[in-house]
Write an enzyme that holds these catalytic residues in place. Structure first.
Site, PDB file in Angstrom:
ATOM      1  N   SER A 110       0.846  -1.191   0.000  1.00 54.21           N
ATOM      2  CA  SER A 110       0.000   0.000   0.000  1.00 54.21           C
ATOM      3  C   SER A 110       0.885   1.245   0.000  1.00 54.21           C
ATOM      4  O   SER A 110       2.035   1.199   0.457  1.00 54.21           O
ATOM      5  CB  SER A 110      -0.861  -0.039   1.261  1.00 54.21           C
ATOM      6  OG  SER A 110      -1.336   1.237   1.561  1.00 54.21           O
ATOM      7  N   SER A 111       0.341   2.354  -0.458  1.00 54.57           N
ATOM      8  CA  SER A 111       1.125   3.596  -0.491  1.00 54.57           C
ATOM      9  C   SER A 111       1.422   4.116   0.916  1.00 54.57           C
ATOM     10  O   SER A 111       2.294   4.979   1.086  1.00 54.57           O
ATOM     11  CB  SER A 111       0.394   4.676  -1.288  1.00 54.57           C
ATOM     12  OG  SER A 111      -0.845   4.943  -0.701  1.00 54.57           O
ATOM     13  N   CYS A 112       0.736   3.584   1.938  1.00 59.78           N
ATOM     14  CA  CYS A 112       0.991   4.074   3.306  1.00 59.78           C
ATOM     15  C   CYS A 112       2.333   3.594   3.852  1.00 59.78           C
ATOM     16  O   CYS A 112       2.730   3.988   4.948  1.00 59.78           O
ATOM     17  CB  CYS A 112      -0.142   3.684   4.247  1.00 59.78           C
ATOM     18  SG  CYS A 112      -0.187   1.935   4.592  1.00 59.78           S
ATOM     19  N   TYR A 139      -0.110  -1.043  10.493  1.00 59.37           N
ATOM     20  CA  TYR A 139      -0.438  -1.653   9.195  1.00 59.37           C
ATOM     21  C   TYR A 139       0.719  -1.461   8.216  1.00 59.37           C
ATOM     22  O   TYR A 139       1.142  -2.408   7.530  1.00 59.37           O
ATOM     23  CB  TYR A 139      -1.716  -0.979   8.689  1.00 59.37           C
ATOM     24  CG  TYR A 139      -2.176  -1.367   7.324  1.00 59.37           C
ATOM     25  CD1 TYR A 139      -2.843  -2.571   7.110  1.00 59.37           C
ATOM     26  CD2 TYR A 139      -2.001  -0.520   6.231  1.00 59.37           C
ATOM     27  CE1 TYR A 139      -3.305  -2.911   5.851  1.00 59.37           C
ATOM     28  CE2 TYR A 139      -2.461  -0.850   4.980  1.00 59.37           C
ATOM     29  CZ  TYR A 139      -3.106  -2.045   4.791  1.00 59.37           C
ATOM     30  OH  TYR A 139      -3.568  -2.385   3.543  1.00 59.37           O
ATOM     31  N   LYS A 143       3.243  -4.119   6.212  1.00 55.27           N
ATOM     32  CA  LYS A 143       3.432  -4.126   4.753  1.00 55.27           C
ATOM     33  C   LYS A 143       4.919  -3.995   4.398  1.00 55.27           C
ATOM     34  O   LYS A 143       5.402  -4.653   3.471  1.00 55.27           O
ATOM     35  CB  LYS A 143       2.638  -2.982   4.113  1.00 55.27           C
ATOM     36  CG  LYS A 143       1.130  -3.165   4.191  1.00 55.27           C
ATOM     37  CD  LYS A 143       0.699  -4.342   3.356  1.00 55.27           C
ATOM     38  CE  LYS A 143      -0.794  -4.509   3.295  1.00 55.27           C
ATOM     39  NZ  LYS A 143      -1.179  -5.768   2.644  1.00 55.27           N
ATOM     40  N   HIS A 186     -13.994   4.486   2.147  1.00 56.94           N
ATOM     41  CA  HIS A 186     -13.027   5.431   1.594  1.00 56.94           C
ATOM     42  C   HIS A 186     -13.773   6.522   0.828  1.00 56.94           C
ATOM     43  O   HIS A 186     -14.982   6.459   0.653  1.00 56.94           O
ATOM     44  CB  HIS A 186     -12.050   4.691   0.669  1.00 56.94           C
ATOM     45  CG  HIS A 186     -11.103   3.797   1.399  1.00 56.94           C
ATOM     46  ND1 HIS A 186     -10.829   2.514   1.005  1.00 56.94           N
ATOM     47  CD2 HIS A 186     -10.375   4.002   2.512  1.00 56.94           C
ATOM     48  CE1 HIS A 186      -9.957   1.970   1.841  1.00 56.94           C
ATOM     49  NE2 HIS A 186      -9.674   2.848   2.764  1.00 56.94           N
TER      50      HIS A 186
END
Ligand SMILES: NC(=O)c1ccc[n+]([C@@H]2O[C@H](COP(=O)([O-])OP(=O)(O)OC[C@H]3O[C@@H](n4cnc5c(N)ncnc54)[C@H](OP(=O)(O)O)[C@@H]3O)[C@@H](O)[C@H]2O)c1
Length: 322
Positions: A110-112, A139, A143, A186
């Site tokens: 994920s981009s996070c 989270y 990742k 979202h």
């Protein structure tokens, strides 16, 4: 790719938004042997169950799209579950894949994973250069561990066992199978619900939180699935030409970002809502811009196909037929 059509391909998380799109994509390309298990049939946090599954089924390839996923509220409320379940799922799947001879695996991140203050657009080399956004840090740490686990297995077992495990980092996704829950969704599914309800009620105005000026990027989920299958099937020399052994993940973005105001107009258009859109600047905006640098994937030969308004129309159709 044709020689792969009869390989046994396990799609973990096939009922989720991304996993179901990967299954659609593989089926459309003629893959014959797609292996799936629901969460009820196989709990991927359970090491013994995952070991038995891999030993029995012996898949050839794995798409790892199963994860505990949620918005800010869920991440803030259940940080322990987010870090534990995601680490367990990915450790079990990646390790059992390795033990059972799987050569090709694709891990979805994920981009996070990128620092909160990463320069925009965020490129792959921003990883581990600064502090993460605190709300989803557990989270994101899971990742990042998944990316590093794939890389470490490649480095240790690539030569000896032919292991080639890759990672893709999607931007914000939307599309069929999204979560349209009134409170936990979202931005795109939330806007779809609000404009749909406003249209039915003939409301003359929809008020959007914040100033409408933050810029965000959105990718249609079938494009994400197409990119995943594309990256999985890149030959190793081509993949290696754009990646490094210790920085091997690949961003998957739409290529352009839009303001929240532009997004709201596009959603209204896709739905056919003709009232006014106004903004409530007393509500928080979040980061001014979040945008992925997809240059690495573009250089490898892939760009997104589904334009935002078209993707929104398809998503609205999914919403009203649920
Ligand atoms: N959606 C986005 O905007 C977005 C953006 C960037 C990255 N991603 C990444 O893409 C991946 C998939 O996301 P998604 O949006 O498709 O999520 P999703 O719709 O919530 O799907 C996740 C799937 O994983 C399954 N799962 C979770 N825990 C499991 C377990 N312990 N055992 C077996 N199955 C389990 C879920 O089953 P149950 O529902 O039955 O638990 C669900 O089917 C994730 O890695 C996510 O980080 C998504």
């Amino acid at each position: 790719m044709s020689k792969d059509l009869y390989q046994k391909i396990y799609v973990a998380g096939h009922r989720g938004m991304v996993g179901s799109a990967i299954v659609r994509n593989l089926q459309s390309k003629g893959f014959k042997n797609i292996l799936t298990r629901t969460h009820a049939e196989l709990d991927l946090t359970n090491q013994a169950q995952v070991a038995e599954f891999f030993a029995t089924e012996k898949p050839d390839q794995v798409y790892l799209a199963a994860a505990k996923v949620g918005g800010i509220h869920a991440n803030n409320t259940y940080p322990g579950q987010f870090i534990y379940e995601n680490l367990m799922v990915q450790n079990n799947v990646i390790h059992q894949a390795f033990l059972n001879g799987v050569k090709k695996l694709l891990f979805l991140g994920s981009s996070c994973i990128y620092p909160k203050l990463a320069p925009q657009p965020m490129s792959e080399d921003a990883l581990l250069t600064g502090k993460l956004e605190p709300t989803n840090e557990p989270y994101a740490i899971a990742k990042i561990a998944g990316i590093k686990m794939c890389e470490s297995y490649n480095r240790q077992y690539g030569q000896s066992h032919g292991v080639d495990y890759r990672s893709v980092m999607p931007t914000n996704l939307y599309g069929p199978g999204d979560n349209y829950h009134p409170e936990n969704s979202h931005v795109i599914p939330a806007l779809i619900r609000r404009f749909h309800e406003a249209k039915l009620a003939n409301a003359h105005e929809v008020v959007i939180w914040g100033t409408g000026t933050p810029r965000r990027e959105f990718l249609y989920v079938d494009d994400m699935a197409a990119a995943s299958v594309f990256v999985m099937h890149l030959d190793k020399a081509t993949y290696d030409s754009q990646t490094d052994p210790m920085q091997s993940h690949i961003n998957v973005g739409y290529g352009l970002d839009v303001t929240i105001a532009e997004l709201a107009s596009a959603v209204a258009k896709a739905i056919g809502y003709q009232g006014n859109i106004t903004f409530d600047p007393s509500k928080p905006d979040g980061a001014p811009r979040k945008w992925m640098d997809s240059g690495r994937l573009n250089r490898l030969g892939w760009t997104s196909q589904v334009e935002l308004v078209d993707g929104l129309k398809r998503t609205y159709l999914d919403f009203i037929t649920q």
